[in-house]
Write a protein that holds these residues in place. Structure first.
Motif, PDB file in Angstrom:
ATOM      1  N   GLN A   4      12.864 -10.907  19.206  1.00  0.00           N
ATOM      2  CA  GLN A   4      11.452 -10.809  18.828  1.00  0.00           C
ATOM      3  C   GLN A   4      10.567 -11.493  19.861  1.00  0.00           C
ATOM      4  OE1 GLN A   4      11.615 -11.902  14.676  1.00  0.00           O
ATOM      5  NE2 GLN A   4      10.009 -10.452  14.250  1.00  0.00           N
ATOM      6  N   LYS A  53      17.006 -10.454   9.121  1.00  0.00           N
ATOM      7  CA  LYS A  53      16.350 -11.124  10.250  1.00  0.00           C
ATOM      8  C   LYS A  53      16.145 -12.608   9.989  1.00  0.00           C
ATOM      9  CE  LYS A  53      12.847  -8.814  12.899  1.00  0.00           C
ATOM     10  NZ  LYS A  53      11.562  -8.119  12.770  1.00  0.00           N
ATOM     11  N   TYR A  54      15.735 -12.943   8.753  1.00  0.00           N
ATOM     12  CA  TYR A  54      15.417 -14.335   8.436  1.00  0.00           C
ATOM     13  C   TYR A  54      16.465 -14.994   7.526  1.00  0.00           C
ATOM     14  CZ  TYR A  54      11.020 -13.103  10.542  1.00  0.00           C
ATOM     15  OH  TYR A  54      10.072 -12.680  11.438  1.00  0.00           O
ATOM     16  N   GLU A  56       7.703  -9.718   6.351  1.00  0.00           N
ATOM     17  CA  GLU A  56       7.657 -10.673   7.481  1.00  0.00           C
ATOM     18  C   GLU A  56       6.726 -11.832   7.109  1.00  0.00           C
ATOM     19  OE1 GLU A  56       8.636 -10.651  10.892  1.00  0.00           O
ATOM     20  OE2 GLU A  56       9.655  -8.721  11.064  1.00  0.00           O
ATOM     21  N   LYS A  57       5.601 -11.446   6.531  1.00  0.00           N
ATOM     22  CA  LYS A  57       4.594 -12.438   6.139  1.00  0.00           C
ATOM     23  C   LYS A  57       5.144 -13.389   5.079  1.00  0.00           C
ATOM     24  CE  LYS A  57      -0.278 -12.126   4.987  1.00  0.00           C
ATOM     25  NZ  LYS A  57      -1.304 -11.125   4.712  1.00  0.00           N
ATOM     26  N   ASP A  63      -4.970  -7.087   7.732  1.00  0.00           N
ATOM     27  CA  ASP A  63      -3.917  -8.024   7.337  1.00  0.00           C
ATOM     28  C   ASP A  63      -4.432  -9.100   6.382  1.00  0.00           C
ATOM     29  OD1 ASP A  63      -1.059  -9.027   8.180  1.00  0.00           O
ATOM     30  OD2 ASP A  63      -2.370 -10.778   8.069  1.00  0.00           O
ATOM     31  N   ARG A  64      -5.569  -9.693   6.729  1.00  0.00           N
ATOM     32  CA  ARG A  64      -6.080 -10.791   5.912  1.00  0.00           C
ATOM     33  C   ARG A  64      -6.600 -10.293   4.566  1.00  0.00           C
ATOM     34  NH1 ARG A  64      -3.481 -15.008   7.048  1.00  0.00           N
ATOM     35  NH2 ARG A  64      -2.107 -13.394   7.781  1.00  0.00           N
ATOM     36  N   GLN A 107      15.667 -13.593  16.497  1.00  0.00           N
ATOM     37  CA  GLN A 107      14.507 -14.388  16.923  1.00  0.00           C
ATOM     38  C   GLN A 107      14.284 -14.267  18.426  1.00  0.00           C
ATOM     39  OE1 GLN A 107      13.040 -15.233  14.264  1.00  0.00           O
ATOM     40  NE2 GLN A 107      14.799 -15.063  12.912  1.00  0.00           N
ATOM     41  N   ASP A 157       4.496 -24.125  12.357  1.00  0.00           N
ATOM     42  CA  ASP A 157       5.513 -23.618  11.435  1.00  0.00           C
ATOM     43  C   ASP A 157       5.019 -22.378  10.685  1.00  0.00           C
ATOM     44  OD1 ASP A 157       7.960 -23.520  10.258  1.00  0.00           O
ATOM     45  OD2 ASP A 157       7.464 -24.898   8.633  1.00  0.00           O
ATOM     46  N   ASN A 158       4.454 -21.458  11.436  1.00  0.00           N
ATOM     47  CA  ASN A 158       4.009 -20.205  10.832  1.00  0.00           C
ATOM     48  C   ASN A 158       4.382 -19.048  11.754  1.00  0.00           C
ATOM     49  OD1 ASN A 158       2.724 -17.998   9.762  1.00  0.00           O
ATOM     50  ND2 ASN A 158       0.846 -19.093   9.254  1.00  0.00           N
ATOM     51  N   GLY A 159       5.617 -18.562  11.580  1.00  0.00           N
ATOM     52  CA  GLY A 159       6.134 -17.497  12.445  1.00  0.00           C
ATOM     53  C   GLY A 159       5.353 -16.206  12.319  1.00  0.00           C
ATOM     54  N   TYR A 160       4.623 -16.062  11.201  1.00  0.00           N
ATOM     55  CA  TYR A 160       3.902 -14.802  11.006  1.00  0.00           C
ATOM     56  C   TYR A 160       2.792 -14.620  12.043  1.00  0.00           C
ATOM     57  CZ  TYR A 160       1.666 -10.838   8.846  1.00  0.00           C
ATOM     58  OH  TYR A 160       1.141  -9.597   8.627  1.00  0.00           O
ATOM     59  N   ALA A 200       8.169 -14.167   4.615  1.00  0.00           N
ATOM     60  CA  ALA A 200       9.206 -15.035   5.197  1.00  0.00           C
ATOM     61  C   ALA A 200       8.599 -16.111   6.077  1.00  0.00           C
ATOM     62  CB  ALA A 200      10.186 -14.194   6.008  1.00  0.00           C
ATOM     63  N   THR A 201       7.620 -15.753   6.872  1.00  0.00           N
ATOM     64  CA  THR A 201       7.168 -16.685   7.907  1.00  0.00           C
ATOM     65  C   THR A 201       5.868 -17.404   7.601  1.00  0.00           C
ATOM     66  OG1 THR A 201       6.142 -14.820   9.045  1.00  0.00           O
ATOM     67  CG2 THR A 201       8.350 -15.433   9.762  1.00  0.00           C
ATOM     68  N   GLU A 202       5.018 -16.799   6.777  1.00  0.00           N
ATOM     69  CA  GLU A 202       3.751 -17.463   6.468  1.00  0.00           C
ATOM     70  C   GLU A 202       3.809 -18.135   5.093  1.00  0.00           C
ATOM     71  OE1 GLU A 202      -0.466 -16.265   7.861  1.00  0.00           O
ATOM     72  OE2 GLU A 202      -0.183 -15.343   5.907  1.00  0.00           O
ATOM     73  N   GLN A 206       5.719  -5.527   7.361  1.00  0.00           N
ATOM     74  CA  GLN A 206       4.840  -6.651   7.677  1.00  0.00           C
ATOM     75  C   GLN A 206       4.694  -7.607   6.500  1.00  0.00           C
ATOM     76  OE1 GLN A 206       1.820  -4.239  10.048  1.00  0.00           O
ATOM     77  NE2 GLN A 206       1.083  -6.331  10.197  1.00  0.00           N
ATOM     78  N   THR A 232       4.220 -12.555  14.658  1.00  0.00           N
ATOM     79  CA  THR A 232       4.370 -11.156  14.244  1.00  0.00           C
ATOM     80  C   THR A 232       3.016 -10.447  14.234  1.00  0.00           C
ATOM     81  OG1 THR A 232       6.230 -11.762  12.865  1.00  0.00           O
ATOM     82  CG2 THR A 232       5.210  -9.656  12.369  1.00  0.00           C
ATOM     83  N   LEU A 233       2.021 -11.113  13.639  1.00  0.00           N
ATOM     84  CA  LEU A 233       0.691 -10.504  13.561  1.00  0.00           C
ATOM     85  C   LEU A 233       0.125 -10.271  14.967  1.00  0.00           C
ATOM     86  CD1 LEU A 233      -1.720  -9.582  11.834  1.00  0.00           C
ATOM     87  CD2 LEU A 233      -2.518 -11.933  11.790  1.00  0.00           C
ATOM     88  N   LYS A 247       0.814  -1.230   0.000  1.00  0.00           N
ATOM     89  CA  LYS A 247       0.000   0.000   0.000  1.00  0.00           C
ATOM     90  C   LYS A 247       0.844   1.275   0.000  1.00  0.00           C
ATOM     91  CE  LYS A 247      -2.860  -2.600   3.029  1.00  0.00           C
ATOM     92  NZ  LYS A 247      -3.044  -2.730   4.442  1.00  0.00           N
ATOM     93  N   PHE A 262       1.668  -7.202  16.541  1.00  0.00           N
ATOM     94  CA  PHE A 262       1.088  -5.941  16.052  1.00  0.00           C
ATOM     95  C   PHE A 262      -0.344  -5.754  16.556  1.00  0.00           C
ATOM     96  CE2 PHE A 262       4.635  -5.992  12.999  1.00  0.00           C
ATOM     97  CZ  PHE A 262       5.046  -4.693  13.125  1.00  0.00           C
ATOM     98  N   LYS A 289       6.551 -18.553   3.494  1.00  0.00           N
ATOM     99  CA  LYS A 289       7.813 -19.315   3.504  1.00  0.00           C
ATOM    100  C   LYS A 289       8.495 -19.323   2.142  1.00  0.00           C
ATOM    101  CE  LYS A 289       6.732 -22.110   7.396  1.00  0.00           C
ATOM    102  NZ  LYS A 289       5.574 -21.281   7.674  1.00  0.00           N
TER     103      LYS A 289
END
Lengths: 410, 335
Positions: free
Chosen positions: B169, A128-129, A99-100, B286-287, B166, B27-30, A102-104, A96, B33-34, A88, B37, A106
Motif C-alpha cells: 500500500q 489486509k488488517y 478501510e475507514k 468521504d466526510r 502494508q 495513528d490514523n491509517g485512513y 479499520a484505520t480511522e 473504503q 487511504t483517503l 451506498k 484515492f 480502529k
C-alpha cells in the motif's frame, strides 16, 4: 536533591515505567469493544441493509443490557459499541468504508455487509488488517475460496440453494405432482449469485437427465426495467417449472409482468426471494404459492426462531422480521460468543475461536453454527410457500414443515 | 509571483509525501487511504480535462478507460504475475488504443452528438466486458477462458494478494503520488504548448481553427488518446490497491459522471481547477458519508443527502460561478 534521593526517584520511575510497559496494556480493560460494519443504508439495497442494521443493534442492545461481553483476560464485562457506515450499495465505497473502520475508527472486529457483490469487494480488507469478520450477507462460495483466514460466512452457498429446490422438485415428482422429466425454465441475475444457481440446476440435470430438462437458461442484468422480453421467451418454452434467481426489486418487476401476461407454471420460485412483504404488497395475489428456498423465515416455529421473532417485534413496533434482520442478529451473536469464548480481544485468538465455533441453539437452519475450513457455513436451506392473505408456510424440510406444499399451483 | 507559485506546488508535494508518516504518527491509517484515492481522482479529473476542458469535447465514456486499465492489470496479474510498474503502462496503452478506435469516428461528430455517442460506448463496453467470458466460450478464442476466467463476468476478478499488504500500500501510495504529478505536468505542458493552443482553438470555434490550418480531428483524437492513457493508468492503480474488480462496478456510468463533475466543480478548462474539483469531490464525499447531526430531535445523516448537496453545489456553480471553485477563489482574491 541529594544524589541518593535522585537515584531512588529514578529507579522508582524506571520501575514504574517498566511495569507499565510490560503489564500495563494487558491489565487495562478498554471502556468498550468496538465493532464496525459497512452496510448499504442508501442506494439499491438500502432496505435490506437497514434490516441488517436492526439485527446488529438488537444483538448489541441485548448484550449491553447485561453489562457487555465477559472478557476473561480483564475479568470483567465490557460493553459493545457499534459503528455502522453507509456504503451506498457501491462496491468501491464499501471497500473504503471498511478501510475507514479499520484505520480511522480502529474497530476491534468487523460485522459483515450485504450483499454478495459488496461482500466480495470488501472481503480483502479483513485480511489486509488482520481483523476477524463475520457476515450473514455474502453467499457465493467464491468469497470463501480465496484462502482468506479472516472471513466467516453464516449463509450457505447458492449452489446448495439450487440443490434444495431440485430436491423439492424430485419429491414432488415422486409424489406424482410433477412430470418426469420436468421441463425447467431458468432465469438468473447476471452475477456470481446467478451463476452458482445455474450450476446447481445444471449439475442436477447432468446427474439425472431422466428427471430434469432445462428448456431455457437466460441471464438478466440487475435492476431490470422491462421484463417483457424475458417473459415472452418464458412463455414460448412451455415449461412446467419456472425458477428465477433474483433480488427483491427484480423479483417484483419480473413477477408483476408474469402476472400481467397471465403466465402459469406448476412450480414458481425466485430462489431466496418470495415471502418479502414489500414485494408481496406490490404484486398482490399473484405472489401466492411462490416457493422460496431461504436461510430463515419468521414462520419457523422452533424455539430460537420464536424467541427472536418476539424480541424483534417488541423492539421494532411489531414489525415482522425478515431473514436479513435475523441473519444480522445471528452474525453479531456468533461474533460475541467467539469473543467470550476466546476470553480476550486478541484478534488472532478471536479468529481461531470463530473458526472453532459450535454455537447452538441458533437461528440458522439445522440449529447449529459451525464453519467449514473455508470459513463458510455448510448447512441446509428451508423452503417456504406464499399463501393467500399474505401468509407464509414452511414446507421444507419435513422436520420443520408446518404443512405440505401446494403443487401444482392452483 | 511565479516563484511563490512554485513554492506552493513544492510545499504541496512535500506535504503529500509525508502523509504516510503523518498517518502513522497520529495513528490514523485512513488518512493514507483517503489521500491515495484523492490523488487517483485528481489524476483522472486532470486527465479528463485534456479532452473535455481544453478541447471542449465532453466525454461521458471515460469510465471505459478506467475499467480497461483496471482489467488489463488484473488479467496480467492473474495470468503472468506482472509487477505493478509494468502493468500500469500496459493498462494505459490498452485504454489509449481503445480510445483511438472509437475516437476516430466519434470525434467527427459536432455539438452534443459526441457526448451522446460516448454514453452509448460506455454502456456497450460495460455489457461486453460483463458477458465477454460467455461470448468467448466455444469461439476460436475459447482458450482464453478454458482454465481461468478472462474478465470474470459478473463474478469479477480477484487479484493475487501481496505478501505484505502494508508495504504494498505504501509503494502504491508513492507510485500514485508520482503519477499524479506526472499527469498534472503533462496537462501543464499541453496547456502551454502549441498542441494546447490548437485544442483551445478547436474548443472556441472549430471552423475558424480549421481555416487557420489546425487539423481539428487529429488534435482531438490525440487529446483523447493522452487522456485515455492517463485514466487507464489510474484504473491500473485502483485494481492493484483494491485487489478485486468487477465489470459492473469499474465500467459503471457513475465513474464517467464523476470524471465530468470534478472538473466542472473545480474549474473546467483550467490547469488546477480539475485537481481542486477532485479534492472537493472526494473529501466532501468521504466526510459527508459518516457525518450526522441532530435537528429537532431527529438525527440527520448527511450521507443520505450527500448527492443532493453535491447536486446543489453543481447548480450553484453553473448559475453563479462558471469558473468553478477556482474561479470563485480567484474572484475572492481580487476583492
Amino acid at each position: 536533591m541529594n544524589r541518593r534521593k535522585f537515584l531512588k526517584i529514578s529507579l522508582a520511575s524506571a520501575g514504574a515505567l517498566t511495569a507499565a510497559a510490560c503489564g500495563g496494556s494487558s491489565s487495562a480493560a478498554p471502556a468498550e469493544i468496538h465493532f464496525g460494519a459497512g452496510l448499504p443504508l442508501t442506494g439499491g439495497q438500502a432496505r435490506e441493509g437497514s434490516l441488517f442494521k436492526k439485527g446488529y443493534e438488537l444483538a448489541a442492545k441485548e448484550v449491553n443490557d447485561t453489562g457487555g461481553l465477559m472478557i476473561k483476560e480483564f475479568n470483567k464485562k465490557i460493553p459493545v459499541k457499534l459503528t455502522m457506515l453507509d456504503d451506498k450499495s457501491d462496491p468501491t465505497a464499501s471497500v473504503q468504508v471498511y478501510e475507514k473502520l479499520a484505520t480511522e475508527d480502529k474497530v476491534n472486529f468487523f460485522l459483515g455487509g450485504y450483499s454478495t457483490p459488496l461482500v466480495q469487494a470488501h472481503s480483502i480488507v479483513p485480511q489486509k488488517y488482520s481483523i476477524p469478520y463475520v457476515n450473514g450477507g455474502g453467499s457465493t462460495g467464491e468469497i470463501y475460496q480465496r484462502n482468506n483466514k479472516w472471513i466467516f460466512g453464516l449463509i450457505t452457498n447458492i449452489e446448495r440453494l439450487a440443490t434444495t429446490l431440485i430436491k423439492f422438485i424430485a419429491a414432488q415428482q415422486d409424489a406424482g405432482k410433477l412430470p418426469k422429466p420436468v421441463k425447467i425454465a431458468l432465469l438468473v441475475e447476471n452475477t456470481s449469485h446467478g451463476k452458482e444457481f445455474v450450476k446447481g440446476v445444471e449439475d442436477a440435470q447432468k446427474a439425472s437427465p431422466d428427471r430434469y430438462q432445462v428448456v431455457l437458461n437466460e441471464a438478466f442484468e440487475l435492476n431490470i426495467k422491462d421484463a417483457d422480453p424475458l417473459m415472452q421467451k418464458l412463455k414460448a418454452t412451455n415449461a412446467d417449472v419456472f425458477l428465477c434467481d433474483a433480488r427483491v426489486a427484480d423479483y417484483t418487476t419480473i413477477h408483476r409482468r408474469y402476472v400481467e401476461l397471465g403466465l402459469k407454471h406448476k412450480v414458481v420460485s425466485y430462489g431466496p426471494r418470495g415471502p418479502e412483504k414489500a414485494a408481496r404488497d406490490a404484486i398482490g395475489a399473484g405472489s401466492n404459492y411462490i416457493v422460496a428456498a431461504n436461510w430463515w423465515n419468521s414462520a419457523l416455529v422452533d424455539e430460537p426462531s420464536k424467541a427472536f421473532t418476539a424480541k424483534y417485534k417488541a423492539a421494532y413496533a411489531n414489525e415482522d422480521p425478515e431473514w436479513f434482520a435475523a441473519l444480522g442478529y445471528e452474525t453479531a451473536r456468533v461474533m460475541f460468543a467467539a469473543i467470550e469464548q476466546a476470553g480476550t480481544l486478541d484478534k488472532t485468538k478471536v479468529r481461531d475461536a470463530i473458526a472453532a465455533t459450535k454455537m447452538k441453539p441458533s437461528l440458522v437452519i439445522g440449529g447449529e453454527v459451525s464453519f467449514d475450513t473455508d470459513g463458510q457455513i455448510k448447512n441446509d436451506y428451508m423452503m417456504t410457500q406464499n399463501l393467500p392473505d399474505g401468509k407464509v408456510a414452511v414446507i421444507w424440510p419435513s422436520t420443520l414443515a408446518s404443512q405440505a406444499a401446494i403443487v401444482p399451483i392452483p | 509571483m511565479k516563484n511563490r507559485k512554485n513554492l506552493y506546488v513544492l510545499g504541496g508535494i512535500a506535504l503529500l509525501a509525508i502523509i504516510p508518516l503523518i498517518a502513522k504518527t497520529i495513528d490514523n491509517g485512513y488518512l493514507q487511504t483517503l489521500t491515495f484515492f484523492v490523488m487517483m481522482f485528481v489524476s483522472m479529473s486532470v486527465a479528463w480535462n485534456i479532452i473535455g476542458g481544453y478541447a471542449g469535447q465532453i466525454s461521458f465514456g471515460h469510465g471505459t478507460f478506467w475499467g480497461l486499465g483496471a482489467f488489463t492489470t488484473a488479467i496480467f496479474a492473474i495470468r503472468t504475475g506482472l509487477p505493478a510498474w509494468l502493468a500500469m503502462p500496459i493498462g494505459g496503452l490498452v485504454a489509449m488504443l481503445y480510445g483511438m478506435s472509437w475516437g476516430y469516428p466519434t470525434l467527427r461528430l459536432r455539438g452534443p452528438y459526441f457526448a451522446i455517442a460516448t454514453i452509448g460506448i460506455g454502456e456497450a463496453t460495460r455489457l461486453i466486458m460483463l458477458n465477454l467470458d460467455q461470448l468467448l466460450k466455444n469461439s476460436p478464442l475459447d482458450w482464453l477462458v478454458k482454465d481461468k476466467p478472462f474478465t470474470g463476468g459478473a463474478s469479477g476478478l480477484i487479484l493475487p494478494s501481496p505478501n505484505d499488504f502494508q508495504a504494498n500500500q505504501l509503494l502504491l501510495f508513492y507510485i500514485c503520488l508520482g503519477f499524479m504529478i506526472l499527469t498534472i505536468a503533462i496537462s501543464a505542458w499541453i496547456n502551454n504548448s502549441r498542441f494546447g493552443l490548437a485544442l483551445r482553438a478547436v474548443n472556441m470555434d472549430q471552423e475558424a481553427a480549421e481555416t487557420l490550418g489546425v487539423s481539428a480531428s487529429r488534435y482531438k483524437v490525440l487529446a483523447l488518446m493522452v487522456s485515455a492513457f492517463l485514466v487507464g493508468v489510474a484504473g491500473s492503480l485502483y485494481a492493484q490497491y483494491v485487489l478485486f474488480i468487477d465489470a459492473r462496478e469499474v465500467f459503471s456510468f457513475s465513474n464517467s459522471i464523476a470524471m465530468v463533475l470534478m472538473p466542472t466543480v473545480g474549474g473546467i478548462g483550467t490547469l488546477w481547477g480539475p485537481a481542486l474539483g477532485a479534492l472537493v469531490f472526494k473529501v466532501a464525499d468521504d466526510r459527508l458519508s459518516s457525518a450526522r447531526f441532530m435537528l429537532g430531535g431527529m438525527q440527520i445523516n448527511l450521507g443520505d443527502v450527500n448527492l443532493m448537496l453535491y447536486g446543489l453545489l453543481l447548480v450553484l456553480i453553473i448559475l453563479f460561478e462558471p469558473g468553478g471553485v477556482l474561479g470563485l477563489l480567484k474572484r475572492l482574491r481580487k476583492k
